[in-house]
Design an enzyme around this catalytic site. Sequence first.
Site, mmCIF file in Angstrom:
data_model
loop_
_atom_site.group_PDB
_atom_site.id
_atom_site.type_symbol
_atom_site.label_atom_id
_atom_site.label_comp_id
_atom_site.label_asym_id
_atom_site.label_seq_id
_atom_site.Cartn_x
_atom_site.Cartn_y
_atom_site.Cartn_z
ATOM 1 N N SER A 46 10.250 107.564 -20.790
ATOM 2 C CA SER A 46 9.620 106.568 -21.650
ATOM 3 C C SER A 46 8.106 106.555 -21.557
ATOM 4 O O SER A 46 7.493 107.264 -20.761
ATOM 5 C CB SER A 46 10.157 105.175 -21.311
ATOM 6 O OG SER A 46 9.841 104.846 -19.971
ATOM 7 N N LYS A 200 18.649 113.383 -8.588
ATOM 8 C CA LYS A 200 17.969 113.611 -7.314
ATOM 9 C C LYS A 200 18.635 114.730 -6.524
ATOM 10 O O LYS A 200 17.958 115.489 -5.809
ATOM 11 C CB LYS A 200 17.972 112.317 -6.493
ATOM 12 C CG LYS A 200 17.388 111.095 -7.200
ATOM 13 C CD LYS A 200 15.916 111.266 -7.501
ATOM 14 C CE LYS A 200 15.287 109.971 -7.992
ATOM 15 N NZ LYS A 200 15.828 109.495 -9.269
ATOM 16 N N ARG A 347 0.534 105.786 -14.154
ATOM 17 C CA ARG A 347 0.978 104.445 -13.788
ATOM 18 C C ARG A 347 0.360 104.069 -12.448
ATOM 19 O O ARG A 347 0.337 104.891 -11.527
ATOM 20 C CB ARG A 347 2.502 104.382 -13.696
ATOM 21 C CG ARG A 347 3.207 104.473 -15.034
ATOM 22 C CD ARG A 347 4.652 104.850 -14.885
ATOM 23 N NE ARG A 347 4.783 106.205 -14.361
ATOM 24 C CZ ARG A 347 5.929 106.742 -14.006
ATOM 25 N NH1 ARG A 347 7.049 106.060 -14.101
ATOM 26 N NH2 ARG A 347 5.982 107.974 -13.547
#
Length: 381
Positions: A46, A200, A347
Amino acid sequence: MKVDGITKPVTLGIIRSDYMLDSEGTVKHLDDMVLWQVELNTIAASFGGVASKMLSLHRHVLRSAGLHHLIDLMPDNNPIAGIADAIICARKLYKNPQALVLLVCHEFERNVFDQNCLHYILQERDVPFVRKTFAELDQQARLDDKRSLYIGQKEVAVVYYRTGYDPQQYDEVAWRVRRILERSLAACCPDIPTQLAGTKKVQQKLTSPDELSSLGLSGTCIARLQQTFTTIHGLDEGEEGDMAVQKALANPDQYVLKPQREGGGNNLYDEDMVRVLTSGRDGERGMDRAAYILMHRFRPPSSRNVVICPGAPCHVQPCVSELGVFGSYVRCGTEMILNNCCGHLLRSKSLALKDGGVMAGNAALNNPCLVPMSAQPLLKL
């Protein structure tokens, strides 16, 4: 890929590979830092849309603050354009100019504005687009005798998942719909193998040179990839898993325990990690160790910044950042039609927070300002 004996003519992938710098102590030189891969997101990667808007916002803020000399140091960034190009390319290869692009979303979608950025680009380029939930598709989606996917009377060329990455998002209806979509001729982004490749556990396996060699990669390519791979241990039952557990218990501040989950807010640190790893020692049922990986814990350099979050006071504090790099590809069989780097996502979160995640409320979107390592700070907060 074949599902129930059918081969999809087109494969579409939209991914984001996330990285963090790792350094002990104060960073003075670039050689002191290592850029490690945190994870690879292969489903619902996203913020490509919102990241494309953040650049103009931050340039406006710098201009308003009289910091014009910093504006040109922020690199151009428009990942949503590259994402849209890949979706449009896959749709053209489907060879039905009337076919839809279908975005599968949550019932109560919190990230709709990010998704709308894609919608607007497709609308400008006359690409029909619809948003549907699993529940809506259960009532409206169907396959014809050729396994073409239809919503009502409209054929679907591309299915773009923005949900379906967490087990809690699947009930009986969702599983039924996912099977219909995967059995169709529409290009699904991602398809099932690509989604599984982002787990993962696969990330852990790919840190092995033997695993990379089995993919037909050259020694040079493997060496370059491994320069970004951090230490990851499997926790499967057995001697190797037992040794990994002991390493974590001996030095819990050096590791992070990660389940096979996406979306932020799932990782375990310090005493929480110790508690989970030691569960089951007194006769109680312990953790399913194979459902986790143990990763080296990064210590990124911090910088002073302001994280703006709803309902929280703004103040200058030490922050750390994570860089995501968007990529897209379109493939017909073994022929790669498109393979592009689309842009980036930065971020940032407070150094005081252990886990990140924008949707989890622990981080905010940011933009990098590229300055020489040897330069004096251009902005002090």
